[in-house]
Design an enzyme around this catalytic site. Structure first.
Site, PDB file in Angstrom:
ATOM      1  N   MET A  42       0.813  -1.348   0.143  1.00  0.00           N
ATOM      2  CA  MET A  42      -0.059  -0.024  -0.040  1.00  0.00           C
ATOM      3  C   MET A  42       0.846   1.130   0.047  1.00  0.00           C
ATOM      4  SD  MET A  42      -2.931  -1.076  -0.176  1.00  0.00           S
ATOM      5  CE  MET A  42      -2.438  -2.805  -1.001  1.00  0.00           C
ATOM      6  N   CYS A  43       0.340   2.398  -0.476  1.00  0.00           N
ATOM      7  CA  CYS A  43       1.312   3.432  -0.595  1.00  0.00           C
ATOM      8  C   CYS A  43       0.622   4.996  -0.751  1.00  0.00           C
ATOM      9  CB  CYS A  43       1.775   3.158  -2.322  1.00  0.00           C
ATOM     10  SG  CYS A  43       2.473   1.439  -2.413  1.00  0.00           S
TER      11      CYS A  43
END
Lengths: 234, 302, 444
Positions: B1-2
């Site tokens: 995730m980012c």
């Protein structure tokens, strides 16, 4: 503490989110009423969460996720737009967003009123459990997904998959419905629907006529597991 | 995730500000991605025949000048290097394939991060503010940029796994989300002779789209097709020589916000990252709809 | 060739499954956990003391069982007298009397209980000295007042019985009271979401955890629970998202109702999950700071000891609690008189020792039911005493093994105290095969 409520200004840049919430949960709630102004939110998350007090809170600017999460009794206004999940699990009180709300607005809300004056994005009212939501503009796709009870009023258009897996919540839409979700259907508006919608619109501050709205509710075919539904239903 | 960030500057005179605009955005998205960070910047094109190659070395004191000299000598050409610690941009008229082959043989520790006439790529492991400072992102000028902070979900934390991913020339991609069918996509592309550097799902998305572009699709068509082929949750931001392109999957569960003024267009995973941009108070702010391809093109004088 | 040769792959169970699918057109739903044969903690044994190591005497030489959870960020971590905690099981799945019995036993023993899908009942809060409040995808009955009254919060991403699946409660268990708590019409089949309504992904989980902390003013620990699947990645992401405690539930973990196909074919055994979780915590540099709770088929004190030796800080038990209360027993107390209830099992098409019919709401021993007549079969005081006995036995077995390994604290058990009896167990638990120094898959 009696007398006129005093307005307190909390600066997010100076106090941080923790400082703002600590004040609200502590002195703010102990005061038993009053006005609070939160400035320089700069899109911060978790502002004014978990309030349980007779407070008026104004957030001046755009805020991030979970604004007013789990609110009880307080009246929160955001003079800007908000991120995801505004007023999630709201129990009572009011949250008003003057701009737009991002996804999951009012998620799992159990009571109280959420007003979005602009547009709400996808999944508005997802899993709602008794709150009322009024949106002045449009709502995005999968709105009112698995909505159990409560009311969603949309003055603009609704995206695809509206009311998918609906339980007993009711949706009213004034504009176009891009598509209905599983087990959601349009039903004729009754006089009591019209009255209900107009009462909510009044509280939200919109002047539309109730008869302009369509009613969407559950067809209740998914309430019991049975083979006749076919594999697509699961 | 980012965390994803992107900026496109509309006015030519503001191009020198690109770096100063994006650095606070990246720093803000550090919370979404503490593992690694990267930035791809697009600026003036090299003269015809010349390319820029972005290079990475594991060693912060890497002898880049020596590499440039040896490369130039062996391949009978010149390469000009501009370096910051372990990242460098080599500009040269030597064919990129020849340079890649030379690096693989003579400097195997060095990786090629990207190739293009306009695009430079910087990425490394570590926190976004540190990376921005180490490589002096604030000084970067250009027309548009694509940045990313990474929270590794499945594949390893390493510089190679950081975003942006690149393929071909002047093409890069950053991704927030998690693909659920990356391995079959990869196998389909490997069967066509396309080589992968990592097992990262984002690389699968990058090489698939690059393959479509190589097959003649324009960016909008390629991303439209990607919506059918890629499965999972994804917000993709693509940078090409022409500009920025953004798309979200049908469920749109990974966040994205766009803000636009007369001076710039900015994209980020959270509004928070846009909150300090000059003119944000009057910007047109909207949330991109799912399954719609949004493109912003650089306005270039003819 | 015998006339009656059973097929290995089309055996009686499979034939019955296909016959039922053809007749009913619906997948099979049942309770409890995976019944298939799996590598379990039984495949590990302890290398207790002899000449090279010194054992401790029972009773006089103390073996501490005190356990602290949630030291990373909370102002008030949880202190327990034993590392054996009670896993989340809902009111709705269980009767109110069962929840009360569980709370009273846990309080007496000095450990925690956990709410389930449906929210917190007043009885439960009163009976349990230490109560962990679950935040689930469904958010049924979720209430900030309950959040504020909880001693810890557990964000449930999934459970071992069905990682990637949502909750389920069939209409026969949605009584008026359950329906009201869950804001559902009574008597319908409850469908639950498999994803949380207000966040998706570990990047947004970080923001959700921050929200829960803000609402509770950073007082209490926040757990993140998931079913054992891609354990290494999930543990790292949960740590990055800010979890104080990680709860990993292996595939043997139970459920009140789930699709059979999910229970048996999704998730990895607890034995394989623990070392992955511990390695992930080590790689993140938070071993000891972020605590690990392991669940899924914990049955004996030996299981507890092995989980701790592999690196867990605590365990959670679910199915075993129900069994201690009388699940699958042939007798139940009906109006204070113990009598044989085998006939009630037979009415469900099963028998004591074979029952997994929690989903029907017709529990013959009054545990997983909402029927007042059946509920009466469980006396909270007697149930509490039985569970307390069982928890004490588990703790005593744990300390017996720990002392025999020379440990004055059960948390000093380490993986080098273990060897495996099978190659699979050695590979999954990453301990050597007994009598050798071989760990399959590691090194030359």
């Amino acid at each position: 503490m009696g007398g006129r409520p005093r307005a307190v200004t909390l600066d997010v840049r100076a106090l941080g989110v923790r400082g703002v919430n600590a004040w609200l949960h502590g002195e703010g709630q102990a005061a038993g009423g009053g006005r609070v102004e939160i400035v320089h939110p700069d899109g911060a998350h978790n502002l004014a969460v978990g309030l349980d007090a007779d407070l008026d809170v104004e957030i001046r600017g755009h805020a991030g996720y979970f604004v007013g999460g789990m609110n009880k009794r307080a009246r929160i206004t955001v003079d800007g737009s908000v991120g995801w999940s505004v007023a999630e699990n709201i129990m009572s009180g009011t949250v008003r967003v003057r701009g737009n709300a991002s996804e999951c607005a009012g998620a799992s809300g159990r009571g109280g009123l959420l007003v979005i004056e602009g547009d709400a994005a996808a999944r508005c009212g997802i899993s709602m459990k008794g709150c009322d939501i009024v949106v002045g503009g449009d709502v995005g796709h999968a709105s009112a997904f698995m909505a159990q009870t409560g009311t969603l009023v949309v003055c603009g258009d609704a995206g695809a998959g509206l009311g998918d897996s609906l339980y007993e919540a009711t949706i009213y839409v004034r504009g176009r419905i891009e598509g209905l979700g599983a087990d959601a259907r349009e039903e004729p508006m009754t006089a009591s629907d019209v009255t209900r919608v107009e009462a909510l619109l009044r509280r939200a501050g919109f002047a539309h006529a109730g008869v302009e709205f369509k009613r969407v509710a559950s067809a209740r075919t998914l309430y019991h597991w049975h083979a006749g539904l076919g594999h697509g239903a699961y | 995730m980012c965390g994803i960030v992107g900026v496109l500057v509309k006015r030519e005179r503001a191009r020198t500000q690109l770096g100063t605009l994006v650095v606070p955005m990246l720093a803000c998205m550090d919370a979404r991605g503490p593992d690694s960070a990267g930035l791809a910047v697009f600026h003036d094109a090299t003269p015809a025949g010349a390319r820029r190659m972005s290079l990475f070395a594991p060693d912060r004191a890497y002898p880049w000048c020596t590499l440039a000299d040896r490369l130039g000598a062996d391949l009978d050409g010149t390469a000009t290097i501009v370096a910051h610690e372990n990242l460098a941009v080599a500009t040269s008229s030597l064919a990129p394939t020849a340079v890649r082959a030379w690096i693989e043989t003579h400097a195997p520790a060095v990786r090629v991060l990207g190739v293009g006439r306009r695009m430079d790529v910087y990425k490394d492991v570590g926190r976004a503010p540190d990376i921005a400072r180490r490589f002096d992102f604030a000084r970067l000028a250009g027309t548009h940029c694509v940045g990313h902070t990474r929270m590794a979900t499945e594949s390893a934390v390493s510089p190679a796994h950081a975003h942006p991913f690149t393929a071909g020339e002047d093409f890069c991609l950053v991704h927030n989300g998690s693909l659920s069918n990356p391995h079959m996509i990869r196998r389909q592309l490997e069967a066509r002779g396309i080589r992968f550097e990592t097992d990262n799902d984002s690389e699968a998305a990058c090489r698939w789209i690059a393959w479509r572009l190589a097959e003649g699709d324009d960016v909008e068509t390629a991303l439209g097709r990607a919506l059918r082929v890629l499965d999972g949750f994804f917000t993709l931001l693509v940078g090409t020589a022409e500009g920025l392109t953004l798309v979200r999957d049908a469920f749109a569960c990974k966040p994205a916000v766009v803000a636009e003024t007369d001076d710039w267009v900015a994209v980020a995973s959270e509004f928070r990252a846009l909150a300090h941009l000059p003119g944000i108070a009057d910007a047109d702010i909207f949330e991109p709809r799912p399954e719609r391809v949004y493109t912003w093109a650089v306005d270039r004088e003819p | 060739m015998a006339d009656r040769e059973e097929s290995f792959s089309f055996n009686r169970h499979v034939l019955a499954y296909i016959h039922e699918a053809a007749a009913g057109g619906l997948y099979d739903i049942r309770g409890l956990g995976a019944k298939r044969a799996l590598p379990t903690f039984d495949d590990l044994v302890f290398l207790t003391a002899s000449l090279s190591r010194y054992p401790l005497e029972g009773y006089r030489e103390r073996c501490s069982t005190r356990t602290v959870l949630g030291t990373r960020s909370a102002k008030k971590p949880i202190t327990l007298e034993t590392p054996i905690t009670i896993a989340g099981m809902s009111f709705g799945a269980l009767s109110a009397r069962a929840k009360e019995a569980i709370g009273r036993a846990a309080t007496a023993v000095g450990t925690s209980t956990t709410t389930g899908d449906g929210g917190m009942t007043p009885e439960e809060r009163e009976a349990s000295k230490t109560l962990v409040y679950q935040c689930l995808p469904s958010r049924y009955g979720f209430d900030p007042d309950d959040l504020r009254r909880a001693d810890a919060i557990e964000v449930v991403v999934g459970q071992g019985a069905k990682p990637g699946g949502g909750g389920m409660l069939l209409g026969q268990k949605i009584s008026e009271r359950v329906a009201e708590m869950r804001t559902l019409p009574a008597g319908i089949d409850q469908r639950s979401a498999c994803r949380h309504p207000d966040w998706t992904g570990p990047d947004d989980l970080a923001i959700k955890i921050a929200e829960l902390r803000e609402i509770t003013d950073w007082q209490v620990p926040i757990y993140v629970k998931f079913g054992a699947s891609r354990v290494r990645n999930d543990v790292k992401l949960a740590v990055k998202a800010g979890a104080d405690v990680i709860v990993v539930d292996g595939m043997q973990g139970g459920t009140a109702a789930s699709q059979q196909v999910f229970i048996e074919h999704a998730g990895i055994p607890t034995l394989a999950a623990v070392p992955q979780a511990v390695e992930a915590l080590e790689e993140m540099g938070v071993l000891g700071t972020v605590q690990l709770v392991v669940s899924g088929g914990i049955r004996t004190g030996a299981d507890v000891a092995k989980a701790l030796a592999l690196g867990a800080d605590a365990v959670a038990i679910g199915q075993a609690v129900l069994v201690a209360l009388g699940c699958n027993a042939a007798h139940a107390a009906d109006g204070g008189v113990h009598r044989d209830v085998t006939a009630d099992y037979e009415r469900l098409g099963t028998a004591p020792g074979f029952c997994h019919h929690c989903h029907t709401g017709q529990c013959p021993v009054g545990i997983t039911t909402q029927h007042p007549e059946l509920e009466r079969r469980l006396d909270p005081a007697e149930g509490a005493q039985r569970l307390r006995n069982y928890l004490n036995v588990l703790t005593m077995e744990l300390t017996t093994l720990a002392r025999a390994c020379g440990k004055s604290d059960v948390h000093h058990l380490e993986r080098e105290d273990l060897v495996a009896l099978t190659v699979e167990a050695a590979a999954m638990a990453k301990v050597p095969l007994a009598g050798t120094s071989w760990i399959p898959g590691e090194g030359p």
